[in-house]
Design a protein around this motif. Structure first.
Motif, PDB file in Angstrom:
ATOM      1  N   THR A 117       7.132   3.333   7.915  1.00 46.01           N
ATOM      2  CA  THR A 117       7.309   3.275   6.469  1.00 46.01           C
ATOM      3  C   THR A 117       8.732   2.868   6.114  1.00 46.01           C
ATOM      4  OG1 THR A 117       5.678   5.052   6.259  1.00 46.01           O
ATOM      5  CG2 THR A 117       6.992   4.551   4.319  1.00 46.01           C
ATOM      6  N   VAL A 122       4.445  -2.323   8.934  1.00 47.88           N
ATOM      7  CA  VAL A 122       3.106  -2.844   8.639  1.00 47.88           C
ATOM      8  C   VAL A 122       3.193  -4.014   7.671  1.00 47.88           C
ATOM      9  CG1 VAL A 122       0.859  -2.285   7.635  1.00 47.88           C
ATOM     10  CG2 VAL A 122       2.036  -0.607   9.085  1.00 47.88           C
ATOM     11  N   VAL A 283       2.171   3.148   3.647  1.00 47.40           N
ATOM     12  CA  VAL A 283       1.563   2.939   4.956  1.00 47.40           C
ATOM     13  C   VAL A 283       0.489   4.005   5.105  1.00 47.40           C
ATOM     14  CG1 VAL A 283       1.890   2.918   7.452  1.00 47.40           C
ATOM     15  CG2 VAL A 283       3.667   1.983   5.955  1.00 47.40           C
TER      16      VAL A 283
END
Length: 327
Positions: A117, A122, A283
């Motif tokens: 995060t 991601v 996330v």
């Protein structure tokens, strides 16, 4: 003499139930992913001597009052908020769980979620997959540092302590809030006890690992998020019900806090159109805190051993309501 009957509510590795098959008749639900329907669970519970359950199964008083033969419930988890403990205890039913085995694995996942995060891992990976990376720039996918920041851990149990240990490797200042002081964590890891308000106001990373209780339900709400730093990142790897998700969505959408890493949700599984999933600064993971092969096999083996022990008149390795052993 007829063997005891054990019902397992989800398909688990066959080799982990071998100890049970030696002493009991075992029936396992056929699906690894689909939960057993409530009506089937009730019918099985009516004649089961043991239930081997998942967090997705609600074992409440109405079910237990019809489970005349039930002696033990073994939950494949460290948590047990899906089971009415007082109702089970009243009926002399042992409730077992799987602590210790998953502490380090869940701590690994929790800290991985924090790192993903903070550093937008991601989002950055998806950026490439979407063919958006055209040039390098100084602030391209710039996240925030982890090292030398302040981590605030809410719930300093086994997993919280393991997360704190990992934070020392990043030279983080460690604050924690818990129902009771943990002197060993303070002495060994340099953690500092703080009130809940102090922790959420001072922490760069607020990590929730608290169990779900009447006191912790919705403890992360609009008021809580408003007291956090605008740069704060919220991580939840405990239970979804400790968070008011509408308040979290608003806090993230309005830049009240910077980002969130979530392994758990109020209703699981969540749908792809869940509002939180539409935010770039979230996330989200599908409740995989303890999901390593080594740990899940270890948990399954322990659940089987717990049942075998109770059915054989021995003390299980992990029991939540040990008062039933002396009653």
């Amino acid at each position: 003499m007829e063997k005891p009957y054990v019902f397992i509510t989800r398909k688990v590795p066959e080799e982990t139930v071998k100890p049970l098959e030696d002493i009991a008749t075992v029936h396992m639900w056929s699906s690894e992913e689909e939960p057993v329907p409530p009506d089937v669970l009730l019918e099985e519970a009516k004649h089961a001597d043991a239930l081997y359950t998942m967090l997705s199964e609600r074992i409440d008083d109405s079910l237990l009052e019809q489970a005349d033969n039930l002696k033990v419930i073994a939950n494949l988890a460290v948590g047990y908020d899906n089971i009415d403990i007082s109702a089970a205890t009243k009926r002399g039913i042992a409730v077992c769980n799987t602590p210790d085995i998953l502490s380090d694995t869940t701590a690994d996942l929790t800290f991985s979620l924090l790192m993903a995060t903070a550093r937008r891992i991601v989002e950055a990976a998806q950026y490439i997959k979407n063919d958006q990376w055209k040039n390098w720039s100084p602030l391209l996918m710039a996240g925030t540092d982890i090292h030398h920041k302040t981590i605030g851990i809410v719930g300093m149990g086994r997993i919280g302590s393991a997360v704190a240990k990992r934070a020392t490797g990043f030279d983080m200042e460690i604050l924690y809030h818990n129902r009771s002081r943990k002197r060993e964590v303070e002495d060994q890891l340099g953690a500092t006890y703080a009130s809940f308000d102090q922790l959420i106001q001072k922490s760069d990373y607020v990590v929730c690992l608290a169990p779900l209780t009447d006191e912790t339900r919705d403890m992360f709400n609009q008021e809580t998020f408003s007291k956090m730093k605008s740069s704060a990142i919220f991580i939840n790897a405990s239970r979804g019900q400790v968070v008011d998700e509408t308040a979290l969505y608003e806090a993230l959408s309005n830049q009240v806090i910077a980002a969130a890493g979530l392994d758990v949700f109020r209703e699981e599984p969540i749908a792809s159109d869940h509002p939180l999933l539409g935010l770039d600064n979230v996330v989200a993971l599908p409740h995989i805190g303890s999901a390593s092969l080594e740990t899940r096999y270890g948990m399954a083996n322990l659940a089987s051993r717990n049942i075998a022990a109770v059915l054989s008149g021995r003390t299980p390795e992990a029991i939540v309501n040990d008062s039933v052993l002396t009653s």
